[in-house]
Design a protein around this motif. Structure first.
Motif: not given
Ligand code: HEC
Length: 317
Positions: A194-209
Motif C-alpha cells: 500500500f505504501a510502495s504503490t503510493k496509495c498511502g500518500v493520499c490515503h494517509a493513516s496514523g494521523l494524530a488527533t
C-alpha cells in the motif's frame, strides 16, 4: 446538475439556468408543489451522481489535528511525482453552535473542509445541519432559513425552526461515536505494498488527533482514517462539471481522497459508485491529468501474488 461548455466537462460561467441549485429534489413536502428537476433535452446540462456519505468513523476524522493536514500538504508539495493535495479552505456556513463543544467557529470563518466528497464541510454538527436543511428542508438553529424553492415558500407546515439544538447535537454526537470497524484482516506485506504503490500518500493513516477533543476516547490518539483530507485533481474521466464555489475551492476535477473506512462492507466505489470492485476503483484513478495515474501504473506492474495481497489488504480495511 451543472451547466457546462460544449466540451461537456468545463463548467460554464453562467449557471443561472439552475436557479434553485445544482441538486435534483424529486420530492416535495410542507406545501411545496414544484419538484426541482433537471431541465430536459438541454445538452448543456451535465448530470452526475453522488452517493450518500458513509457514517463510520467520522468522529476520528473530525478529531484529526489541523496541523497534521497541513503537514501532509507540505510533504506532498515537496514531491516530484505530481501528487499535490490542497486543503479545501471553506467559509463556515452555519450559525455558531452555542454549546461550543467541539469548535467555536463563527459564520464566515475560513476553516479546513473535511467531510463530503469534495471536503466542503468542516465539522459534524455543521454536516448534520447542512444535510437537514439542504436534503430534507429541515431547519435548525445552525441553519435557520428555508432554502429558496420554485414555490417561493419561506416556511413549511411547521412554522419556525424545525429541529431543536439538543436534537441536532445528539445527531452529531451519534455520528461522532460510530467507531472505525475492527480490521482483523490487515497484513504487514499488504501495508508495505500500500505504501510502495503510493496509495498511502493520499490515503494517509496514523494521523494524530487533537488532545482536547471532547470525546476522550478519540483525543490524543493516532487515527487510521486512510485519507489526507486533501483535494486532488483526479482527471477528466472522474470530473463532474461543477464550478468552483459550489464546494468551497474544489474545481470540477477535484475530489477529496476517499477515507478508506469500513471498505470491507462496501460493494460499489468512487463518488458515483461507478466501480464495482476495488480493482476497478484503482484502475479508474488513472485518467487524463489525474494525480493518481502513476500510483495505478505501480499497482498494475505488481506480480500477481503482490497484486492479490494488496487487494486483500484494501478489501480488509
Ligand atoms: C493522488 C491521490 C490518490 C492516490 C495516489 C490513490 N488514491 Fe484512492 N482515491 C483518491 C481519491 C481522490 C478518491 C475518490 C475519487 C472519487 O470518488 O471519484 C479515491 C478513492 C479510492 C477508493 C474508493 C473508496 C470509496 O469510498 O468509494 C479506493 C478503494 C481507493 N481509492 C484505493 C486506492 C488504492 C488501493 C490506491 C493505490 C493503488 C489509491 N487509492 C491511490 C485519491 C488517491
Amino acid at each position: 446538475m451543472s451547466v457546462v461548455e460544449a466540451d461537456g466537462k468545463t463548467p460554464a460561467k453562467d449557471q443561472s439556468k439552475l436557479a434553485f441549485g445544482h441538486t435534483v429534489h424529486p420530492l416535495v413536502a410542507g406545501g411545496g408543489k414544484t419538484p426541482i428537476a433537471a431541465p430536459t433535452g438541454d445538452p448543456s446540462i451535465k448530470l452526475s451522481i453522488r452517493v450518500g456519505p458513509p457514517v463510520l468513523g467520522r468522529g476520528y476524522m473530525e478529531a484529526v489535528l489541523d496541523s497534521e493536514i497541513r503537514r501532509l500538504v507540505a510533504e506532498q508539495a515537496a514531491r516530484t511525482d505530481g501528487i499535490k493535495g490542497r486543503i479545501n479552505l471553506v467559509a463556515y456556513q452555519s450559525e455558531p453552535n452555542p454549546t461550543g463543544k467541539v469548535h467555536a467557529t463563527k459564520k464566515g470563518d475560513k476553516v479546513i473542509g473535511r467531510f463530503g466528497l469534495k471536503a466542503r464541510i468542516p465539522f459534524l454538527d455543521d454536516f448534520v445541519a447542512d444535510a437537514a436543511q439542504g436534503d430534507m428542508g429541515i431547519t435548525s438553529p445552525l441553519r435557520p432559513k428555508e432554502i429558496p424553492n420554485p414555490d417561493g415558500l419561506t416556511d413549511d407546515a411547521k412554522p419556525g425552526v424545525d429541529l431543536g439544538l439538543e436534537s441536532l447535537n445528539l445527531r452529531a454526537d451519534y455520528i461522532r461515536l460510530i467507531a472505525i470497524p475492527r480490521r482483523p484482516g490487515l497484513t504487514t506485506r499488504g501495508a508495505e505494498l500500500f505504501a510502495s504503490t503510493k496509495c498511502g500518500v493520499c490515503h494517509a493513516s496514523g494521523l494524530a488527533t487533537r488532545p482536547d477533543y471532547p470525546i476522550a476516547l478519540l483525543a490524543g490518539i493516532k487515527a487510521d482514517v486512510y485519507t489526507d483530507f486533501l483535494l486532488h485533481d483526479m482527471g477528466d474521466e472522474l470530473a463532474d462539471g461543477l464550478p468552483a464555489g459550489e464546494d468551497g475551492e474544489a474545481t470540477y476535477r477535484d475530489w477529496r481522497t476517499a477515507p478508506l473506512i469500513g471498505l470491507r462492507f462496501m460493494k460499489n466505489y468512487l463518488h458515483d459508485s461507478r466501480a464495482h470492485s476495488v480493482e476497478e476503483a484503482i484502475a479508474m484513478h488513472k485518467g487524463t491529468g489525474s494525480e493518481a495515474s502513476g500510483s495505478v501504473d505501480l499497482f498494475q506492474a505488481l506480480s500477481p501474488t503482490d497484486s492479490a495481497t494488496l487487494l486483500a489488504f484494501v478489501e480488509a480495511l
